[in-house]
Design an enzyme around this catalytic site. Structure first.
Site: not given
Ligand SMILES: [Zn+2]
Ligand SMILES: [Zn+2]
Ligand SMILES: [Zn+2]
Length: 343
Positions: A50, A53, A113, A153, A161, A164, A166, A168, A312, A323
């Site tokens: 990672c 980490c 993690h 996110n 993906s 861990h 986190h 932004q 979606f 909608q």
């Molecule tokens: Zn990590």
């Protein structure tokens, strides 16, 4: 007269001044769509592969320190850079562009993690809150930065993906679209009604209770009347704060508390590590007082009916208007019944 619980109708979002189409009971229709893979459970506390980490090398070549709390670094593949050359482009008012200097940082919430906001203890979340405030103050003080967007996110479904924990921070010289829209609406409301849009809205919601999910002394979480995403919520400061730097100690405690509580409700909704986009909306850092701004945050989760069925925004939503099927009131009722502890 149409009924909000029965008939198709559209609802107005006073922050963005856009409408959302609400079609109650449409969730009954047969579903043959995509089934999302349920995220793999049980992450290790430390993952040698990672890039977030402690002690691990990052893709850009830097190496993380052995951090023990939160850890902030400049994004190695930033979408915005401080050294961007200045300039404008304009051809007949139709081909218009301008340079956008800025900055992107990553905030690791914990060295662990295997944690998520929902699994973090209150003192750890309190540290994350402090880090966000410090970053907002430090970055906002730079003359070239007019807006500090703090966000997270969470989950592969949201394009993140790395599990861990986190978030932004992206900073711009110009106001991003959503912020500009919400600012114009709040400013117009202040000038017309001599009051704050979100103070008034929160009073209405607390009077009715139909869309409230949970509260503490300082913050309320509710499903907004105009929510687009099935289980979208808004976290609103009870006091009229324009940004997180105005929170006193008890409010910082309150924010850490309510973040843990709403994310644990989300985890319990479909019994899965819940994907979402989360972010604060608050006063721009252009030096203005911005009395029109009222500190709030949005949770935008994509899940619809289970851990494997997502909503979606396609077709009509992309081409015409958003909608939704279940009403904001039904979603709030569902979220209200859930436990705030994870089994
Ligand atoms: Zn990590
Ligand atoms: Zn207010
Ligand atoms: Zn907002």
């Amino acid at each position: 007269m149409f009924k909000l619980t029965e008939h198709p109708h559209r609802r107005f979002n006073p922050l963005t001044r856009e409408w959302v189409l609400v079609s109650p009971n449409r969730t009954e229709r047969p579903w043959q769509g995509q089934v999302e893979r349920v995220a793999a459970p049980d992450q290790p506390a430390y993952d040698p592969g990672c890039y977030l980490c402690p002690g691990n090398p990052r893709a850009g070549g830097a190496k993380n320190p052995q951090y023990t709390s939160t850890f902030v670094f400049e994004n190695d593949f930033a979408a915005l850079r401080p050294d961007t050359p200045d300039g404008n482009w304009n051809q007949d008012g139709l081909l218009v562009a301008e340079a956008e200097p800025g900055l992107c940082r990553v905030v690791c919430f914990s060295p662990r993690h295997d944690l998520t906001v929902a699994k973090m203890e209150h003192p750890e979340l309190r540290t994350v809150v402090n880090t966000w405030v410090e970053q907002y103050v430090e970055l906002g003080a730079r003359p070239a930065i007019q807006y500090v967007q703090i966000f997270e996110n969470r989950g592969e479904m949201m394009g993140c993906s790395n599990p861990h924990p986190h978030g932004q921070i992206w900073c711009n010289r110009s106001l991003p679209n959503e912020i500009a829209r919400e600012q114009a609406s709040q400013l117009a409301y202040l000038e017309e009604k001599r009051g704050c849009l979100l103070c008034s809205y929160l009073a209405l919601e607390r009077g009715s209770g139909a869309r409230i999910v949970c509260e503490n002394e300082w913050f309320t979480v509710l499903v907004p009347f105009w929510a687009l995403w099935p289980f979208e919520t808004m976290l609103i400061a009870k006091r009229h704060l324009t940004a997180i730097d105005q929170m006193h100690d008890a409010e910082r405690e309150g924010l850490a508390d309510i973040l843990g509580r709403i994310t644990r409700r989300y985890e319990n909704l479909f019994d899965v590590s819940f994907p979402y986009s989360f972010g604060f909306h608050q006063r721009p850092t252009d030096g203005g007082e911005h009395a029109e701004w009222h500190l709030h945050a949005h949770f935008l989760p994509p899940l619809l009916r289970s851990a494997t069925v997502r909503k979606f925004m396609v077709g009509y939503e992309l081409l015409a208007m958003p909608q939704r099927d279940i009403t904001a009131e039904t979603a709030a009722e569902r979220l209200r019944t859930l436990s705030e502890t994870i089994a």
